[in-house]
Write a protein that holds these residues in place. Structure first.
Motif, PDB file in Angstrom:
ATOM      1  N   THR A 120      35.918  41.464  40.927  1.00 61.73           N
ATOM      2  CA  THR A 120      37.157  40.694  40.995  1.00 61.73           C
ATOM      3  C   THR A 120      37.142  39.579  39.986  1.00 61.73           C
ATOM      4  O   THR A 120      37.832  39.621  38.990  1.00 61.73           O
ATOM      5  CB  THR A 120      37.402  40.142  42.404  1.00 61.73           C
ATOM      6  OG1 THR A 120      36.284  39.343  42.787  1.00 61.73           O
ATOM      7  CG2 THR A 120      37.573  41.274  43.404  1.00 61.73           C
ATOM      8  N   ARG A 209      41.856  48.391  38.800  1.00 57.56           N
ATOM      9  CA  ARG A 209      41.222  47.080  38.989  1.00 57.56           C
ATOM     10  C   ARG A 209      41.839  46.041  38.064  1.00 57.56           C
ATOM     11  O   ARG A 209      42.062  44.889  38.447  1.00 57.56           O
ATOM     12  CB  ARG A 209      39.723  47.205  38.731  1.00 57.56           C
ATOM     13  CG  ARG A 209      38.958  45.904  38.820  1.00 57.56           C
ATOM     14  CD  ARG A 209      39.000  45.327  40.203  1.00 57.56           C
ATOM     15  NE  ARG A 209      38.401  46.224  41.181  1.00 57.56           N
ATOM     16  CZ  ARG A 209      38.472  46.030  42.491  1.00 57.56           C
ATOM     17  NH1 ARG A 209      39.134  44.994  42.967  1.00 57.56           N
ATOM     18  NH2 ARG A 209      37.914  46.879  43.325  1.00 57.56           N
ATOM     19  N   LYS A 213      43.924  42.560  39.359  1.00 57.92           N
ATOM     20  CA  LYS A 213      43.326  41.245  39.169  1.00 57.92           C
ATOM     21  C   LYS A 213      44.362  40.161  39.443  1.00 57.92           C
ATOM     22  O   LYS A 213      44.013  39.018  39.703  1.00 57.92           O
ATOM     23  CB  LYS A 213      42.836  41.102  37.733  1.00 57.92           C
ATOM     24  CG  LYS A 213      41.624  41.918  37.403  1.00 57.92           C
ATOM     25  CD  LYS A 213      40.384  41.243  37.908  1.00 57.92           C
ATOM     26  CE  LYS A 213      39.162  41.784  37.192  1.00 57.92           C
ATOM     27  NZ  LYS A 213      37.988  40.993  37.539  1.00 57.92           N
ATOM     28  N   PHE A 344      39.757  39.325  47.656  1.00 58.85           N
ATOM     29  CA  PHE A 344      40.450  38.786  46.492  1.00 58.85           C
ATOM     30  C   PHE A 344      41.715  38.137  47.024  1.00 58.85           C
ATOM     31  O   PHE A 344      42.501  38.770  47.717  1.00 58.85           O
ATOM     32  CB  PHE A 344      40.789  39.903  45.508  1.00 58.85           C
ATOM     33  CG  PHE A 344      41.305  39.405  44.190  1.00 58.85           C
ATOM     34  CD1 PHE A 344      40.429  39.179  43.137  1.00 58.85           C
ATOM     35  CD2 PHE A 344      42.640  39.156  43.994  1.00 58.85           C
ATOM     36  CE1 PHE A 344      40.896  38.714  41.917  1.00 58.85           C
ATOM     37  CE2 PHE A 344      43.121  38.700  42.788  1.00 58.85           C
ATOM     38  CZ  PHE A 344      42.247  38.482  41.733  1.00 58.85           C
ATOM     39  N   GLU A 550      35.421  40.825  35.083  1.00 63.22           N
ATOM     40  CA  GLU A 550      36.242  39.625  35.183  1.00 63.22           C
ATOM     41  C   GLU A 550      36.342  38.862  33.877  1.00 63.22           C
ATOM     42  O   GLU A 550      37.216  38.027  33.715  1.00 63.22           O
ATOM     43  CB  GLU A 550      35.703  38.708  36.280  1.00 63.22           C
ATOM     44  CG  GLU A 550      34.496  37.884  35.895  1.00 63.22           C
ATOM     45  CD  GLU A 550      33.244  38.732  35.873  1.00 63.22           C
ATOM     46  OE1 GLU A 550      32.204  38.211  35.490  1.00 63.22           O
ATOM     47  OE2 GLU A 550      33.308  39.919  36.234  1.00 63.22           O
ATOM     48  N   TYR A 554      42.237  42.352  28.744  1.00 63.37           N
ATOM     49  CA  TYR A 554      43.053  43.409  29.325  1.00 63.37           C
ATOM     50  C   TYR A 554      44.046  43.905  28.288  1.00 63.37           C
ATOM     51  O   TYR A 554      44.579  43.128  27.505  1.00 63.37           O
ATOM     52  CB  TYR A 554      43.858  42.892  30.521  1.00 63.37           C
ATOM     53  CG  TYR A 554      43.025  42.450  31.683  1.00 63.37           C
ATOM     54  CD1 TYR A 554      41.740  42.929  31.870  1.00 63.37           C
ATOM     55  CD2 TYR A 554      43.528  41.535  32.597  1.00 63.37           C
ATOM     56  CE1 TYR A 554      40.980  42.531  32.939  1.00 63.37           C
ATOM     57  CE2 TYR A 554      42.763  41.122  33.676  1.00 63.37           C
ATOM     58  CZ  TYR A 554      41.494  41.621  33.847  1.00 63.37           C
ATOM     59  OH  TYR A 554      40.750  41.220  34.905  1.00 63.37           O
TER      60      TYR A 554
END
Length: 655
Positions: A120, A209, A213, A344, A550, A554
């Motif tokens: 996360t 994932r 986020k 999360f 993390e 992205y």
């Protein structure tokens, strides 16, 4: 010390070494390095991670030679900390050599990774443009066919070149030596190679994932619950196909006992390095180092979550109470519970902890509990590759059992919640190659994936050929009679052996979509390519080239949603050569008052695999009923007029 928040794939941190070019012996000794940004990942698939434009823009520093002339040179910290790897802020403001040919000091293989929430994390995402050609899957089988058939005379001359080109192709066949991970004659889990070790499945989880986020995503905790439930369900279905018993949940009574089945991912042939293998009968231990984590802490978190479900209420960090309940067809508790279990966006992380994430980590670091040697990290400590390990499914069966306990505590669905007055399903069928109520899976041995120069054995590779399972295209045909014009949500499922499991844990969702029914008979035809469960494109194989953690960058949101969705080649559960019996269950449900489906553009919805990935741009989930409805709660009901069950056979051809 300057803190460089790394935004590269996690796997790049696990001992990657940049090879230096051999120097010219006749050349003069190089001058002392100036204050210049360098890229220690140059020549690898992770080159973007050291790009000056990105590092300076998002981190206000860049990589430099440790002997450089910058006055603020510091050793890199965090995930990229390695001997001989340094950073500087000043270098970002110094004019650079346009050739950017400064070479970094070779990195030491001994990297360190701290215990952080790899699954996360809290670091703000950094966007970068994902190269469309990064891993472009070849969709046209005829792409390599030469249109000119008169080139036979050149075959001899080109023979050596073709042989060299063939040697550059990665051939990945997990069903056979040397890459199979279990003995095929003695370990039943070997039979699931096509599922667990499919890179596209890890890729899907990676994209998922990255999307989630964002804690502001609509019904985020419920997505965590349902996506992983379907993963475990599908895995159990594949188990039954091979006459293997369902997964045994890795519940707390097993945490201090030996784990019978080990796992060695054998990934060096694909990504250039291996993760730590876990031998058979390994026992979990407390994590140590800068971030210690005793097993007893996880046990305490689990007890608090169990108490919350028993009381059907979650206590927030401020001492307030959130009731876990369903109201007017909507499940108001599942998303809050999902965020707590993962965790999360938890409303009380101090009390409920981070059960899911840290159970992953305590398994991943089982042979490196001090957490100071990245080579001791197993795949269970990663996002994309953890699904390869059978322990992933044992662990997630345990997590799903928590949600099942909550769902069982809700009132069972009543007929008025399930029925659709005036709507009747007259017939439902699935057709493949003109064969009614048949579906077909097969083994494909030359699925090609273009790579962005992944370096294996000292040479860049640009093409991989995989052996994998695939399925033939199919159509769902549904004949519906309606007494009026009305909107309806069509829900399509496969259940095992013609029965519905009382716990609803072996129900595979195949599709979900909105239709406008006319008065009278309506024939609905839906092609497999339209499924709202399946991925929308086949161009990117993120699991192969990138490990989204993390601290990673992205891709733009649009690319994330394009890549998110259940792999199309795994949509149909594997059958047996003689055929496996399933039930096709179709339901048309009423929309709830002010249902989010009414407020969404269905043409936009059709662009995305919304069932598991939602919609971009902050849009609401286009179905206000609980995910998995009506099978999300224990089944206490019989099929009604707006439902139909049809026996289908799934046949498999190949290994």
């Amino acid at each position: 010390m300057l803190s460089f928040v790394p935004f590269l794939m996690f796997s790049a941190c696990l001992g990657a070494v940049v090879q230096e070019e051999p120097g010219d012996p006749a050349a003069a000794p190089p001058a002392s390095p100036g204050c210049v940004c360098i890229n220690p990942f140059k020549g690898t698939a992770q080159a973007f991670a050291g790009d000056k434009a990105l590092t300076c823009q998002h981190n206000n520093l860049c990589y430099v030679d440790c002997d450089g002339a910058c006055g603020d040179v510091e050793h890199a910290s965090g995930f990229t900390a390695q001997k001989g790897r340094c950073v500087s802020k000043l270098a970002c403001s110094v004019p650079q050599n346009p050739e950017e040919n400064a070479e970094p000091v070779a990195a030491d293989k001994d990297a360190t990774v701290k215990l952080v929430d790899i699954l996360t994390g809290t670091t703000a995402p950094i966007e970068f443009e994902l190269d469309e050609d990064e891993a472009d899957v070849k969709e046209d089988d005829d792409a390599n066919v030469d249109d000119d058939e008169d080139d036979d005379d050149d075959d001899d001359e080109d023979g050596d070149d073709n042989e060299e080109e063939d040697s550059d192709i990665l051939l990945i066949n997990r069903s056979a030596a040397p890459l199979r991970t279990y003995p095929w004659m003695t370990e039943p889990e070997h039979n699931l190679w096509y599922f667990r070790e499919a890179p596209s499945l890890g890729s899907f989880r990676n994209y998922w994932r990255a999307i989630f986020k964002d804690s502001s995503r609509d019904r985020r905790g419920e997505f965590f619950f349902y996506m992983h439930r379907q993963m475990v369900t599908r895995y159990n279905v594949e188990h039954l196909t091979h006459n293997i018993t369902p997964v045994v949940p890795f519940s707390p009574e097993f945490w201090r006992q030996p784990i019978p089945l080990g796992y060695d991912a054998k990934l060096e042939a694909e990504i250039g390095f291996n993760y730590q293998a876990r031998p058979d009968d390994t026992v979990l231990v407390d994590l140590e180092g800068d971030n210690p984590l005793p097993i007893s802490t996880l046990e305490g978190w689990y007890k608090e979550i169990e108490n919350a479900i028993k009381n059907m209420a979650i206590v927030t960090a401020e001492g307030a109470t959130i009731e876990l309940k369903a109201v007017e067809g909507r499940d108001e508790g599942i998303s809050v519970l999902g965020d707590v279990v993962e965790s999360f966006g938890s409303v009380n992380k101090e009390l409920y902890g981070s059960l899911h994430n840290n159970l992953h980590m305590i398994i991943g670091w089982v042979l490196g509990p001090s957490q100071d040697d990245s080579t001791k990290l197993g795949v269970m400590g990663t996002t994309a590759k953890s699904i390869r390990d059978p322990m992933f499914f044992r662990m997630h069966q345990f997590i799903d059992d928590i949600f099942s306990e909550y769902k069982a505590a809700l009132p069972a669905y009543e007929e008025d919640e399930l029925s659709f007055p005036g709507v009747e399903v007259l017939e439902s069928t699935v057709t493949t190659d003109g064969k009614k109520n048949e579906m077909h899976t097969f083994t494909e041995e030359d699925w090609e994936v273009k790579l962005n120069g992944v370096e294996i054995d000292g040479k860049p590779r640009f093409l991989a050929k995989y052996t994998r399972m695939d399925n033939k295209p199919y159509n769902f045909d549904i004949l519906v009679k309606s007494s009026a014009e009305v909107k309806a949500m069509v829900r399509v499922f496969l259940t095992v052996n013609g029965t519905v499991n009382p716990e609803a844990d072996l129900v595979v969702e195949m599709d979900r979509f909105l239709v406008n029914l006319n008065e009278g008979e309506n024939k609905i035809t839906r092609n497999s390519s339209e499924s709202s469960v399946a991925e929308r494109r086949k161009k990117v194989l993120l699991e192969f080239d990138t490990e989204v953690s993390e601290n990673d960058p992205y891709p733009p949101e649009e690319d994330l949603f394009d890549g998110c969705g259940w792999p199309r080649h795994l949509m149909v559960p594997r059958g047996k050569p003689e055929g496996s019996t399933f039930s096709l269950v179709v339901m048309l449900s009423q929309l709830l008052p002010e249902d989010a489906a009414l407020a969404t553009d269905q043409e936009e919805v059709a662009k995305y695999a919304f069932v598991h990935c939602g919609l971009p741009g902050g849009s609401l989930y286009p179905d206000s009923r609980p995910m998995g409805f009506p099978f999300d709660r224990p089944v206490t009901w019989e099929l009604l007029g707006n439902m139909a069950s049809t026996e289908v056979k799934i046949y498999h051809e190949g290994i």
